[in-house]
Design an enzyme around this catalytic site. Structure first.
Site, PDB file in Angstrom:
ATOM      1  N   GLN A   5       0.768  -1.203   0.019  1.00 39.58           N
ATOM      2  CA  GLN A   5       0.069   0.216  -0.333  1.00 39.58           C
ATOM      3  C   GLN A   5       0.540   1.332  -0.047  1.00 39.58           C
ATOM      4  O   GLN A   5       0.016   1.800  -0.496  1.00 39.58           O
ATOM      5  CB  GLN A   5      -0.877   0.368   1.733  1.00 39.58           C
ATOM      6  N   GLU A  46      -4.598  22.474 -24.313  1.00 36.16           N
ATOM      7  CA  GLU A  46      -4.068  23.521 -24.289  1.00 36.16           C
ATOM      8  C   GLU A  46      -2.941  22.116 -24.570  1.00 36.16           C
ATOM      9  O   GLU A  46      -1.590  22.714 -24.807  1.00 36.16           O
ATOM     10  CB  GLU A  46      -3.516  23.865 -22.829  1.00 36.16           C
TER      11      GLU A  46
END
Length: 667
Positions: A337, A431
């Site tokens: 994790q 963009e």
């Protein structure tokens, strides 16, 4: 007691905050630029919380698209009615934060009005035009957007199809959309909200095309808001995210506008049609560079939000036993994790550091351009293009890793991951599509490589490594004695090698192909070179910023910065092993460095994400809430579902119920 700890909080998250080894408040001030800035953030937060008009009737996930558009319009009017609460000149800081708190990630009808329309007026109008239009825009007498992208062309501006043909007899430009693919497509607020736009069109005068230029164009009647004659526009429909914004389409049918609606700070057309070219071909790029600059900060903020949610949730979620019979553990205790989440935390810190630097460079260049100085414009264009590409891609991938780290609950909109991802991943294409941006960076790198080979290179600091010879092998002994200089040296080796690999392949291809086909044939290698170039910058900048941090914060930031750099190296093992520059033992040392960083970050993880200073109002996540009381909050959130307004739904009454009744009767 820490401001993050309050009575009634989840016990696990409280214990996490208590075992942090640094002052969270001090790190918050360092991240945001000082205690005064941090104080102002919290003043803005308290103001926003106090205004009823900023509140949503229910979590926005439970609103229809029409309801979201209406709700956001109400809030944006309230938000802009109260701009006296912030420093209007500080858009990067107070402006973006104020908007994030009030509007969230759904944006609003005036998003491009402030991010592109007004900056374009400020940057590309002459003095007379500025006097005429800026006051109208700032006072909200008009609402504008920026219409550049077309249905058929996005990044390739030179091939935009919308035309603006000058008629000297009337001193007007005639705007026209000659094909379906010439339709403007995607501008935020264009569909139903804006009544003006800066429209980018191919300028024709005296029979010649002078390329794309910006024009200010009225789209709708002032009083009725109906489209003007010859203008067809509307909403483009639902999207992956940001559905509180009416992105639109726009077509012109021989629409006439005055000559002075061409924005004329740089390029001009005289009454007789004579074209006056700008002094520098890139002077008109200011608005795009501005947006890319703020995108880097915005993207880093979204990744930080995702890392905050994943880290906090992992501290309160208990699942499985590491040692049988000892009880279920916090999932943050699992090394797997940590390996999934902590690198995303490190990336967010690195990207925030870059955002600060690119903001400062943008402000410097803007000031220089007012005096006609274009010295840093090319460097800013290259840097902003490269950072936009790498940061937006890594952010999108990082958000998904954080979602996966939250298991099934991460799939729920209550987590806010769908909204964060839908918002942030758009940055990979708007963009400037990312691969196209990388190939723009590559042109700079190939010019630099050419100069190095010719012995004429005069490279700025960001590209200086290209001209260095460099060591033949890494000086790494152990990760404990691996200096910042050695680490950067190794990354520069990989980047330099890739730059010259791409350069040599390009030169070889040019021997039997035309320049365009040769470029295309090595474009994968060119994009790789650009990514390495940008990542060298990101690591160098982050390490430098950490080196200047106060001693009581530096020790924890060093772990974060090292994890970011080590993760880059181990994700590209071949680049270091293939020519013998590193040995497998040295690479194993870096892997050990990663595991040590994970272990050292673990007790500080919650405090690190707290230092970003996210309030629940900004984070908007049930899983990432400050108090850690996730499970009761999830049940409460679910009560807002429209399906829970009735115990028996028409779907049962009309279809499922009769089916079951009929089946029972036949048993």
């Amino acid at each position: 007691m820490s401001r993050w700890i309050q009575e009634g909080d989840n016990v696990d998250i409280t214990n996490e905050r208590k075992k942090g080894t640094f002052d969270t408040e001090r790190l918050s001030a360092w991240i945001h630029g000082g205690t005064d800035v941090l104080k102002r953030r919290r003043e803005i937060l308290e103001f926003v919380k106090s205004v009823d008009d900023f509140k949503d009737p229910v979590p926005i996930e439970f609103l229809s698209r029409e309801e979201r558009i209406l709700n956001n319009a109400r809030k944006v009017v309230a938000m802009t009615d109260n701009t006296d609460q912030i420093d209007g000149s500080d858009f990067f800081g107070e402006g973006m934060y104020y908007q994030a708190l009030t509007m969230g990630r759904d944006l609003h009808a005036m998003s491009l009005h402030y991010v592109m329309f007004i900056p374009t007026l400020q940057g590309q109008t002459d003095d007379e035009q500025l006097d005429e239009w800026l006051t109208k825009a700032i006072s909200r007498a008009v609402v504008g957007t920026y219409a550049q992208t077309e249905l058929g062309h996005g990044t390739n501006l030179s091939k935009l199809e919308t035309t603006a043909t000058y008629d000297p007899a009337t001193e007007e430009f005639v705007l026209n959309s000659p094909t379906i693919t010439a339709a403007k497509w995607w501008p935020g607020g264009l569909g139903k909200s804006s009544n003006y736009a800066v429209v980018v069109a191919q300028l024709y005068t005296k029979g010649e095309c002078k390329g794309p230029h910006p024009f200010i164009v009225q789209l709708r009647e002032d009083d009725t808001h109906l489209p003007l004659k010859g203008i067809r526009l509307g909403d483009i429909g639902p999207k992956l995210g940001i559905n509180g914004n009416d992105n639109g389409f726009l077509l012109f049918d021989k629409v006439r506008i005055p000559r002075k609606h061409l924005l004329m700070r740089y390029a001009k057309v005289k009454p007789d049609g004579t074209y006056v070219a700008p002094a520098h071909s890139k002077l008109g790029y200011g608005t795009m560079v501005f947006v890319r600059s703020i995108m880097i900060k915005d993207q880093s903020t979204q990744l930080a939000a995702a890392a905050t949610i994943a880290t906090r949730y992992a501290s309160v979620r208990r699942q499985g036993e590491i040692t049988p019979g000892k009880g279920e553990v916090q999932i943050l205790d699992y090394q797997t994790q940590q390996f999934r989440v902590f690198p995303q935390l490190a990336r967010a810190f690195a990207f925030m550091a870059a955002a600060t630097e690119i903001r400062d460079l943008y402000m410097t260049v803007t000031e220089q351009l007012t005096h006609g100085n274009t010295e840093l414009l090319a460097e800013l264009h290259v840097l902003s293009s490269g950072l936009k590409s790498v940061v937006s891609w890594d952010t999108a991938q990082g958000i998904e890793q954080c979602r996966l780290a939250c298991g099934g609950h991460g799939y729920s909109q209550a987590s806010c991951f769908p909204e964060i991802y839908g918002y942030a991943v758009g940055g990979c294409t708007y963009e400037g599509e990312n691969l196209v941006m990388l190939l723009q960076v590559a042109r700079f790198l190939m010019r630099a490589a050419e100069e190095v080979r010719k012995g004429t290179a005069k490279l700025a600091d960001i590209g200086a490594y290209i001209g260095r010879t460099g060591a033949k092998s890494s000086r790494l002994t152990t990760h404990h004695h691996y200096t910042d200089a050695q680490l950067v040296e190794d990354l520069e080796h990989a980047a330099r090698k890739q730059v010259f690999r791409a350069y040599d392949r390009l030169k070889k291809a040019q021997q039997h192909l035309n320049p365009e086909d040769a470029w295309n044939s090595v474009s994968v290698e060119l994009a790789k070179a650009s990514r390495w170039h940008v990542r060298v910058y990101l690591v160098k900048n982050f390490l430098h910023k950490v080196s200047l941090a106060p001693q009581d914060l530096k020790f924890v930031l060093v772990d974060v910065a090292r994890l970011y750099a080590y993760d880059i190296i181990t994700s590209s093992i071949g680049a270091f092993l293939e020519d013998g520059y590193m040995t497998s033992n040295q690479m194993n040392e870096i892997k050990e460095g990663i595991y040590e960083c994970l272990a050292k970050i673990r007790p500080n993880a919650v405090s690190l994400v707290d230092s970003w200073d996210y309030d629940d109002k900004e984070l908007k996540s049930v899983l990432g809430r400050r108090d850690g009381n996730v499970y009761p909050a999830l049940l409460e959130w679910a009560q807002n579902s429209q399906l829970n307004k009735a115990e028996v739904l028409p779907s049962h009454t009309k279809y499922l119920g009769p089916m079951m009744k009929d089946a029972r009767s036949k048993l």
